[in-house]
Design an enzyme around this catalytic site. Sequence first.
Site, mmCIF file in Angstrom:
data_model
loop_
_atom_site.group_PDB
_atom_site.id
_atom_site.type_symbol
_atom_site.label_atom_id
_atom_site.label_comp_id
_atom_site.label_asym_id
_atom_site.label_seq_id
_atom_site.Cartn_x
_atom_site.Cartn_y
_atom_site.Cartn_z
ATOM 1 N N GLU A 129 6.303 64.487 124.379
ATOM 2 C CA GLU A 129 5.517 65.009 123.274
ATOM 3 C C GLU A 129 5.098 66.458 123.560
ATOM 4 O OE1 GLU A 129 3.587 61.201 121.191
ATOM 5 O OE2 GLU A 129 2.467 61.840 122.946
ATOM 6 N N CYS A 184 -6.108 65.875 124.487
ATOM 7 C CA CYS A 184 -5.906 65.836 125.943
ATOM 8 C C CYS A 184 -5.868 64.399 126.437
ATOM 9 C CB CYS A 184 -7.090 66.467 126.681
ATOM 10 S SG CYS A 184 -7.331 68.172 126.354
ATOM 11 N N CYS A 207 -6.433 58.898 132.067
ATOM 12 C CA CYS A 207 -5.373 59.596 131.332
ATOM 13 C C CYS A 207 -4.304 58.623 130.870
ATOM 14 C CB CYS A 207 -4.743 60.655 132.234
ATOM 15 S SG CYS A 207 -3.287 61.436 131.485
ATOM 16 N N CYS A 242 4.385 60.551 134.276
ATOM 17 C CA CYS A 242 3.724 61.260 135.376
ATOM 18 C C CYS A 242 3.725 60.357 136.601
ATOM 19 C CB CYS A 242 2.281 61.613 134.968
ATOM 20 S SG CYS A 242 1.470 62.754 136.109
ATOM 21 N N CYS A 294 -4.019 59.190 137.048
ATOM 22 C CA CYS A 294 -5.439 59.436 136.845
ATOM 23 C C CYS A 294 -5.954 58.341 135.917
ATOM 24 C CB CYS A 294 -5.649 60.827 136.267
ATOM 25 S SG CYS A 294 -4.910 62.088 137.325
ATOM 26 N N CYS A 347 0.957 73.173 123.692
ATOM 27 C CA CYS A 347 0.728 72.349 124.877
ATOM 28 C C CYS A 347 2.066 71.720 125.256
ATOM 29 C CB CYS A 347 -0.326 71.303 124.535
ATOM 30 S SG CYS A 347 -0.707 70.226 125.918
#
Length: 364
Positions: free
Chosen positions: A94, A343, A121, A114, A118, A107
């Site tokens: 994305e 975010c 997230c 990933c 975290c 962004c």
Amino acid sequence: MSDGRTNLIGLPFAELTREIESVGEPAYRARQIWHWLYDRGATDFESMTSIAKKMRPRLEERFTIKRPEIAETLVASDGTRKWLLRLEDGNEVETVFIPEADRGALCVSSQVGCTLSCSFCRTGTQKLVRNLTAGEIIGQVLIARDALGEWPSTEGRKLFTNIVMMGMGEPLYNFENVAPALRLVMSPEGIAISRRRITLSTSGVVPMIPRAGAELGVNLAVSLHAVRDDIRDKLVPINRKWPIKELLAACREYPGLHNARRMTFEYVMLKGINDSAADAHELVRLVEGIPAKFNLIPFNPWPGVVYECSAPATIEAFATILNGSGYSAPVRTPRGRDIMAACGQLRSESLRRRASAEAVSAPA
Ligand code: SAH
Ligand code: SF4
């Protein structure tokens, strides 16, 4: 290289020149093609009118100009746009464009998923599938410029003025592709977005921070999010490898920092976890001596998460303490929440294969 042809998008200029020379063309042809790719935004050879007509099909035989495919475009009520992009191997990432009155930031994602996880997230719930190539990273930039109709790059006022490497993935775990992509972006004869308008966000890959500074010189944002190692270990697990003290030491050494060019510390506001007045005071103490500013990010919820966002008054009080010590600490207005573009809300439904060791560039 899916059909045996080489995609020219993402090649550094020297490599582009080698490719063009390999088909018997003079080096200046590479410069012409470069101009068409990154200043004019050409998507095929036929539109390259400064190149002899008979030459264009010959280029077409050997090369492609391929961007990722747009699988879906979503526009939020605040104008934020999110593209779901499908890559050649079927994986998806994305990219989000966040417009403001007189500027706008793209962004950009650096990985499919990933490797880090975290706990607050959403991207972290998706296993790393693979690193993006330089072509796929700059492809996101080209797609945004296409959609905004902002070619040529070197002319006219633009809404797309800034880039933040804050999409999916940890950019400093894919430096080998992020660096050439950002060099393409910064080239004054191409996309022409200067390093001062580019911010790379890292969760804290300490050994790569000096290289990011020396080789790219872009603005650095560090996802600090906590002032104590026991809390940061839980929020940003990479902290177990490189704790706060080491992270801040690397930040202190980052080149080019001064009062007019500060390092950004991102701080997600999590109710009852990291948002007390004592935390704010400790934050001030920790960054002492670093030309710093803060970015307070109200936590953006996603399905299944345990955290809650701090109350507005708590965030205000936190900001006031930072301001009182002379730091700028804007509270980032969540953008595109209604399309899960804010975010930490990005995630794609790509195959969640385990990353093969060689697909991931781990630091030394
Ligand atoms: N992987 C990099 C860059 C991408 S994330 C990094 O971690 O820095 C961009 C920022 O959004 C980071 O500061 C990240 O910690 C933060 N973030 C992640 N999830 C979030 C959430 N749910 N709400 C608010 N911010 C979040
Ligand atoms: Fe990865 Fe950044 Fe999300 Fe952490 S916050 S899981 S490093 S994308």
